[in-house]
Design an enzyme around this catalytic site. Structure first.
Site, PDB file in Angstrom:
ATOM      1  N   GLY A 253       4.738  14.935   2.138  1.00  0.00           N
ATOM      2  CA  GLY A 253       4.034  14.653   0.878  1.00  0.00           C
ATOM      3  C   GLY A 253       4.823  13.784  -0.074  1.00  0.00           C
ATOM      4  O   GLY A 253       4.617  13.830  -1.280  1.00  0.00           O
TER       5      GLY A 253
ATOM      6  N   GLY B 193       5.089  10.395   0.287  1.00  0.00           N
ATOM      7  CA  GLY B 193       4.643   9.000   0.376  1.00  0.00           C
ATOM      8  C   GLY B 193       5.419   8.230   1.422  1.00  0.00           C
ATOM      9  O   GLY B 193       5.436   6.997   1.416  1.00  0.00           O
TER      10      GLY B 193
ATOM     11  N   SER C 253       4.932   8.853   4.723  1.00  0.00           N
ATOM     12  CA  SER C 253       4.111   8.902   5.937  1.00  0.00           C
ATOM     13  C   SER C 253       4.597   9.893   6.983  1.00  0.00           C
ATOM     14  O   SER C 253       4.681   9.573   8.169  1.00  0.00           O
ATOM     15  CB  SER C 253       4.029   7.513   6.573  1.00  0.00           C
ATOM     16  OG  SER C 253       3.423   6.647   5.697  1.00  0.00           O
ATOM     17  N   SER C 254       4.858  11.102   6.544  1.00  0.00           N
ATOM     18  CA  SER C 254       5.203  12.135   7.518  1.00  0.00           C
ATOM     19  C   SER C 254       4.024  12.382   8.466  1.00  0.00           C
ATOM     20  O   SER C 254       4.217  12.625   9.658  1.00  0.00           O
ATOM     21  CB  SER C 254       5.581  13.423   6.794  1.00  0.00           C
ATOM     22  OG  SER C 254       4.604  13.741   5.830  1.00  0.00           O
TER      23      SER C 254
ATOM     24  N   GLU D 234       0.354  -2.599  -1.509  1.00  0.00           N
ATOM     25  CA  GLU D 234      -0.134  -1.205  -1.527  1.00  0.00           C
ATOM     26  C   GLU D 234      -1.649  -1.173  -1.687  1.00  0.00           C
ATOM     27  O   GLU D 234      -2.208  -1.899  -2.514  1.00  0.00           O
ATOM     28  CB  GLU D 234       0.557  -0.488  -2.690  1.00  0.00           C
ATOM     29  CG  GLU D 234       1.000   0.908  -2.402  1.00  0.00           C
ATOM     30  CD  GLU D 234       2.070   1.039  -1.308  1.00  0.00           C
ATOM     31  OE1 GLU D 234       1.707   1.161  -0.124  1.00  0.00           O
ATOM     32  OE2 GLU D 234       3.265   1.027  -1.642  1.00  0.00           O
TER      33      GLU D 234
ATOM     34  N   ASP E  28       0.578   2.765   7.936  1.00  0.00           N
ATOM     35  CA  ASP E  28       1.594   3.781   8.191  1.00  0.00           C
ATOM     36  C   ASP E  28       1.840   3.961   9.687  1.00  0.00           C
ATOM     37  O   ASP E  28       2.983   4.018  10.152  1.00  0.00           O
ATOM     38  CB  ASP E  28       1.172   5.126   7.589  1.00  0.00           C
ATOM     39  CG  ASP E  28       0.901   5.024   6.100  1.00  0.00           C
ATOM     40  OD1 ASP E  28       1.227   3.983   5.513  1.00  0.00           O
ATOM     41  OD2 ASP E  28       0.370   5.985   5.533  1.00  0.00           O
TER      42      ASP E  28
HETATM   43  C1  GLA Z   1      -1.473   5.651   2.494  1.00  0.00           C
HETATM   44  C2  GLA Z   1      -2.387   5.214   3.627  1.00  0.00           C
HETATM   45  C3  GLA Z   1      -2.144   3.753   4.012  1.00  0.00           C
HETATM   46  C4  GLA Z   1      -2.159   2.845   2.797  1.00  0.00           C
HETATM   47  C5  GLA Z   1      -1.289   3.426   1.679  1.00  0.00           C
HETATM   48  C6  GLA Z   1      -1.402   2.627   0.394  1.00  0.00           C
HETATM   49  O1  GLA Z   1      -0.148   5.683   2.889  1.00  0.00           O
HETATM   50  O2  GLA Z   1      -2.209   6.025   4.750  1.00  0.00           O
HETATM   51  O3  GLA Z   1      -3.084   3.336   4.963  1.00  0.00           O
HETATM   52  O4  GLA Z   1      -3.474   2.593   2.360  1.00  0.00           O
HETATM   53  O5  GLA Z   1      -1.621   4.768   1.388  1.00  0.00           O
HETATM   54  O6  GLA Z   1      -0.891   1.355   0.569  1.00  0.00           O
END
Ligand code: GLA
Length: 380
Positions: A119, A121, A123-124, A29, A169
């Site tokens: 929202g 986490g 990646s919508s 992460e 993402d």
């Molecule tokens: C978000 C960002 C990614 C990555 C993560 C953390 O999802 O879009 O590029 O940096 O946070 O790992």
């Protein structure tokens, strides 16, 4: 009515369906923009869009499940045409980015909706970018390759949405493969599919329902990393990102950068080692070790990188107390989900306990999703 039906009713012609997924990330992460490793996988939830050229220079887009903003937007395709609605800036941005990559994007109509929570986490936003990148490349005969599509999404975030994100993402959304996690080396862009079938375990996401929208706080973390790189690079040639920094180099500059930046950088170095350790553990079927590393990541994200929040910390502590194999916050942070690696037999008790205790403490129940790892962007 399904999306095709809504499209036809609204625009009077036929739309073509495309899909791009959201993602999970097992470990790795905030490493992507530091040239490190990530281990994401696409999920079976995402964004579906019906899209078709309309023969004009205008785009007409309807967001079928947007409630709190105007759901219908029209915009032109020049740089000065950026719409005000936040959700529409993703689609406008990707149209611009695809144009910059040589695709002859002209006016189009679109309707989209999704089942990946916003929202959380997962990646919508990358799923929206990828589905439109894929669709525009297909409909306007572009020749952008898969990495180009992912980069177009990342540049959309940078240039039109104000988030200086890494590539993870969008990469996961475009390159996803059913049943596989993908280890991506964000420096060389080499990647490898890792079949992920943890017999006897399940991956459960618990959504704290603390909505995160990445912006300043995320960009600040990136700036901390870059400060440290600049300090190290002034002493060592060839250092471009934290990936190139060793523990010894980091020690040399302790006291020369502020403590917050120093701790954030140290987390990134630790996380690089953890991703590699987890990949080895996966190959050996050692899920207990995978879980241990997940807890370590959470501790680093919470104490050193400072991107967690009370709700996420509480969910991870509860998981530990319940004997869950691994648990950590997932994604950029400041809210969203924890990802939990849970032995089959423990799932029900854990979920029940976590729900109850969380509600007692914070006044609302977290949401639960079971993860199924699915394929990446495609035409339906
Ligand atoms: C978000 C960002 C990614 C990555 C993560 C953390 O999802 O879009 O590029 O940096 O946070 O790992």
């Amino acid at each position: 009515m399904d999306l095709k039906g809504i499209f036809e009713k609204r625009f009077g012609h036929e739309g073509i369906l495309y899909f791009s997924p959201g993602r999970i990330n097992l470990i790795g992460e905030h490493t992507d923009y530091n040239g490190g490793f990530v281990l994401p996988g696409a999920v079976d939830k995402g964004i579906t869009a019906a899209v078709a050229p309309n023969g004009s220079e205008k785009c007409r887009v309807f967001a079928a499940d947007i409630m709190d903003e105007n759901p219908y937007v029209e915009f032109g395709l020049s740089e000065e045409d950026k719409p005000e609605e936040h959700w529409a800036s993703y689609i406008f941005g990707i149209s611009r980015e695809m144009t910059k990559r040589g695709v002859n994007v002209a006016g189009f109509d679109a309707v989209f909706s999704g089942d990946v929570p916003l929202g959380a986490g997962m990646s919508s936003s990358a799923a929206i970018e990828s589905v439109f990148a894929f669709a525009l490349n297909d409909l306007f005969q572009g020749s952008v390759d898969k990495f180009g599509l992912a980069r177009a999404g990342q540049d959309t975030e940078h240039n039109y949405c104000g988030v200086k994100c890494g590539i993870m993402d969008q990469f996961a959304s475009v390159f996803g493969r059913k049943g596989c996690l993908i280890r991506l080396d964000c420096r060389s862009l080499e990647y490898e599919y890792f079949p992920f079938d943890p017999k006897g375990y399940r991956l459960i996401l618990l959504n704290s329902c603390v909505k995160h929208s990445l912006g300043n706080e995320y960009n600040e973390r990136r700036a901390s990393c870059e400060n440290v790189v600049a300090e190290v690079a002034s002493r060592h040639s060839g250092v471009c990102t934290l990936r190139d920094v060793t523990y010894r180099m980091l020690e040399e500059i302790q006291g020369l950068v502020n403590d917050t930046d120093f701790r954030r950088a140290r987390y990134i170095l630790d996380e690089k080692e953890r991703v590699l350790a987890v990949c080895a553990a996966l190959q050996n079927g050692d899920y207990e070790l995978v879980g241990k590393k997940m807890y370590e990541t959470h501790q680093g994200l919470s104490r050193d990188f400072t991107v967690s929040c009370a709700e996420l910390d509480y969910l991870v502590d509860t998981a530990r107390e319940c004997g869950v194999t691994g648990s950590r916050m997932m994604g950029g942070g400041f809210g969203g989900c924890t990802i939990n690696l849970v032995r089959d037999g423990l799932c029900d008790t854990f979920i029940e306990k976590a729900m109850k205790r969380f509600e007692d403490r914070f006044g609302h129940k977290p949401l639960k999703y079971e993860v199924n790892i699915g394929d990446g962007s495609r035409k339906l």
